[in-house]
Design a protein around this motif. Structure first.
Motif, mmCIF file in Angstrom:
data_model
loop_
_atom_site.group_PDB
_atom_site.id
_atom_site.type_symbol
_atom_site.label_atom_id
_atom_site.label_comp_id
_atom_site.label_asym_id
_atom_site.label_seq_id
_atom_site.Cartn_x
_atom_site.Cartn_y
_atom_site.Cartn_z
ATOM 1 N N GLY A 13 0.796 -1.217 0.000
ATOM 2 C CA GLY A 13 0.000 0.000 0.000
ATOM 3 C C GLY A 13 0.831 1.269 0.000
ATOM 4 O O GLY A 13 0.310 2.353 0.277
ATOM 5 N N LYS A 14 2.116 1.145 -0.318
ATOM 6 C CA LYS A 14 2.980 2.324 -0.364
ATOM 7 C C LYS A 14 2.424 3.316 -1.375
ATOM 8 O O LYS A 14 2.024 2.948 -2.480
ATOM 9 N N GLU A 15 2.399 4.571 -1.005
ATOM 10 C CA GLU A 15 1.724 5.586 -1.813
ATOM 11 C C GLU A 15 2.350 5.777 -3.185
ATOM 12 O O GLU A 15 1.656 5.962 -4.181
ATOM 13 N N GLU A 16 3.676 5.715 -3.262
ATOM 14 C CA GLU A 16 4.359 5.954 -4.533
ATOM 15 C C GLU A 16 5.463 4.921 -4.717
ATOM 16 O O GLU A 16 6.286 4.723 -3.826
ATOM 17 N N VAL A 17 5.461 4.258 -5.866
ATOM 18 C CA VAL A 17 6.453 3.216 -6.154
ATOM 19 C C VAL A 17 7.016 3.462 -7.548
ATOM 20 O O VAL A 17 6.273 3.795 -8.474
ATOM 21 N N SER A 18 8.334 3.296 -7.700
ATOM 22 C CA SER A 18 8.978 3.563 -8.994
ATOM 23 C C SER A 18 9.670 2.323 -9.538
ATOM 24 O O SER A 18 10.211 1.506 -8.781
ATOM 25 N N ALA A 19 9.654 2.208 -10.868
ATOM 26 C CA ALA A 19 10.316 1.105 -11.561
ATOM 27 C C ALA A 19 11.294 1.671 -12.578
ATOM 28 O O ALA A 19 11.067 2.745 -13.142
ATOM 29 N N PRO A 20 12.394 0.964 -12.852
ATOM 30 C CA PRO A 20 13.337 1.412 -13.880
ATOM 31 C C PRO A 20 12.685 1.371 -15.266
ATOM 32 O O PRO A 20 11.675 0.687 -15.477
ATOM 33 N N VAL A 21 13.263 2.092 -16.203
ATOM 34 C CA VAL A 21 12.732 2.175 -17.568
ATOM 35 C C VAL A 21 13.724 1.569 -18.548
ATOM 36 O O VAL A 21 14.936 1.809 -18.451
ATOM 37 N N TYR A 22 13.205 0.776 -19.485
ATOM 38 C CA TYR A 22 14.033 0.113 -20.497
ATOM 39 C C TYR A 22 13.719 0.694 -21.870
ATOM 40 O O TYR A 22 12.564 0.958 -22.196
ATOM 41 N N SER A 23 14.737 0.893 -22.681
ATOM 42 C CA SER A 23 14.558 1.392 -24.050
ATOM 43 C C SER A 23 14.846 0.274 -25.046
ATOM 44 O O SER A 23 15.960 -0.258 -25.088
ATOM 45 N N HIS A 24 13.857 -0.068 -25.858
ATOM 46 C CA HIS A 24 14.072 -1.073 -26.895
ATOM 47 C C HIS A 24 14.914 -0.509 -28.032
ATOM 48 O O HIS A 24 15.531 -1.267 -28.785
ATOM 49 N N LEU A 25 14.948 0.813 -28.150
ATOM 50 C CA LEU A 25 15.763 1.439 -29.193
ATOM 51 C C LEU A 25 17.252 1.225 -28.924
ATOM 52 O O LEU A 25 17.991 0.760 -29.794
ATOM 53 N N VAL A 26 17.674 1.563 -27.708
ATOM 54 C CA VAL A 26 19.092 1.407 -27.369
ATOM 55 C C VAL A 26 19.380 0.059 -26.713
ATOM 56 O O VAL A 26 20.521 -0.256 -26.406
ATOM 57 N N TYR A 27 18.325 -0.718 -26.467
ATOM 58 C CA TYR A 27 18.462 -2.087 -25.960
ATOM 59 C C TYR A 27 19.123 -2.108 -24.589
ATOM 60 O O TYR A 27 19.938 -2.954 -24.282
ATOM 61 N N ASP A 28 18.719 -1.148 -23.731
ATOM 62 C CA ASP A 28 19.362 -1.047 -22.426
ATOM 63 C C ASP A 28 18.477 -0.268 -21.466
ATOM 64 O O ASP A 28 17.519 0.408 -21.880
ATOM 65 N N ILE A 29 18.800 -0.353 -20.181
ATOM 66 C CA ILE A 29 18.138 0.442 -19.155
ATOM 67 C C ILE A 29 18.483 1.911 -19.374
ATOM 68 O O ILE A 29 19.632 2.246 -19.679
ATOM 69 N N VAL A 30 17.492 2.786 -19.233
ATOM 70 C CA VAL A 30 17.721 4.219 -19.365
ATOM 71 C C VAL A 30 18.163 4.746 -18.008
ATOM 72 O O VAL A 30 17.378 4.797 -17.057
ATOM 73 N N GLU A 31 19.421 5.115 -17.921
ATOM 74 C CA GLU A 31 20.004 5.559 -16.653
ATOM 75 C C GLU A 31 19.273 6.782 -16.114
ATOM 76 O O GLU A 31 19.070 7.775 -16.813
ATOM 77 N N GLY A 32 18.842 6.715 -14.859
ATOM 78 C CA GLY A 32 18.222 7.858 -14.197
ATOM 79 C C GLY A 32 16.752 8.070 -14.499
ATOM 80 O O GLY A 32 16.115 8.943 -13.907
ATOM 81 N N GLU A 33 16.163 7.266 -15.390
ATOM 82 C CA GLU A 33 14.748 7.429 -15.726
ATOM 83 C C GLU A 33 13.914 6.402 -14.959
ATOM 84 O O GLU A 33 14.296 5.241 -14.836
ATOM 85 N N LYS A 34 12.759 6.839 -14.447
ATOM 86 C CA LYS A 34 11.892 5.974 -13.657
ATOM 87 C C LYS A 34 10.442 6.084 -14.127
ATOM 88 O O LYS A 34 10.019 7.123 -14.629
#
Length: 318
Positions: free
Chosen positions: A168-189
């Motif tokens: 029930g945590k009010e705000e939860v964040s997940a990492p973002v993946y880019s299929h264009l660059v085929y990698d995790i987008v550093e610093g983006e949530k």
């Protein structure tokens, strides 16, 4: 009349329905999506019709609507019994299936349809791609060619995300993946704030082990209220993968920033040969070793025919 044909010769935990039977279970439901909206939601080389959405995905959204309402009521009653404050806890849906089977389109369609129901308008979609280890980590571990296999995911981070969500945590964040660059987008949530429903889509969500070493005490699927597996014959999925690869060659791979830009100038024959090798060496192995064995852990299986249209629905008996 609902048929009850088993998937196996032995007793099956599923009720099996033909598409026509399934469609009849949600009479009077109005199709809320336009043809233009459906077109925007569907994936590459998929052609989902208005009739398909009305006969398959609309009844499914109705079923999930009923399940969600019942779950919310049960949560409130339990907290009342325990004399606890009722925190808003989202209903979590797991969506699994092979690469190229169309699970992303299914997830987007269900999200769009569920968001139209009045009692739970806030529906979030999270993909497990964001929980892949960054390429630099995969390269350090020598498993870049096993991207998508259980060991390529930060399963602990995914479990922590789901635990926060279900607490029930009010705000939860997940990492973002880019299929264009085929990698995790550093610093983006991707941040979700008190959603009513969360769809977690990915090939790995129903797996019971993450690295082949020891079985963890907590699985990703432990946090799901309902799970769906998108299924099809391997031959059909293979053909869809080849056609998708060719389409991407002419579109996304043309982008200079694309990780796969080296494939942009391939001929049809070259593209088919390379895509076939990738499928045989990676995706087919992952499908048979890690994905397909999880199919019967799902609460509902959508079985597609060769044209991406759902032909059978297998719903787990309660």
């Amino acid at each position: 009349m609902i048929s009850n044909h088993p998937i196996h010769k032995q007793y099956s935990p599923y009720i099996t329905l033909q598409k026509e039977e399934w469609a009849s279970l949600s009479p009077g439901s109005v199709q809320p999506l336009s043809a233009k909206e459906i077109e925007a939601l569907q994936g590459i080389n998929e052609n989902i019709s208005l009739d398909e959405v009305s006969s398959v995905y609309l009844p499914l959204s109705r079923l999930i609507n009923l399940y969600t309402t019942a779950s919310q009521d049960l949560h409130s009653v339990t907290n009342l019994f325990l004399h606890k404050k009722t925190n808003k806890v989202p209903y979590v849906i797991g969506m699994a299936g092979s690469v190229a089977v169309g699970k992303s389109t299914t997830a987007r369609l269900i999200q769009a349809l569920l968001s139209r129901w009045p009692n739970h308008p806030k529906v979030e979609l999270i993909t497990t791609d964001g929980f892949l280890h960054p390429n630099r980590v995969l390269e350090e571990r020598g498993i870049m060619n096993r991207k998508g296999f259980p060991e390529s995911y930060d399963t602990a981070k995914l479990i922590n995300f789901l635990a926060d969500l279900k607490s029930g945590k009010e705000e939860v964040s997940a990492p973002v993946y880019s299929h264009l660059v085929y990698d995790i987008v550093e610093g983006e949530k991707q941040t979700v704030t008190q959603p009513d429903i969360v769809i977690v889509e990915g090939i790995n969500v129903l797996q019971v082990a993450n690295d082949g070493r020891e079985i963890p005490e907590v699985f990703v699927s432990d946090f799901f209220d309902f799970s769906i597996y998108v299924d099809a014959l391997e031959e059909d999925i293979f053909n869809w993968y080849i056609e998708r690869f060719k389409t991407l060659r002419n579109t996304a791979f043309q982008n200079p920033q694309s990780y796969f830009k080296r494939y942009a100038g391939l001929s049809d024959e070259e593209a088919t040969a390379i895509a076939t090798k990738i499928w045989k060496d990676i995706n087919e192995v992952n499908l048979y070793n890690n994905i397909l064995p999880t199919k019967h852990r799902a609460d509902l299986i959508l079985r597609k025919g060769k044209h991406h249209s759902v032909e059978h629905i297998h719903l787990r008996k309660i």
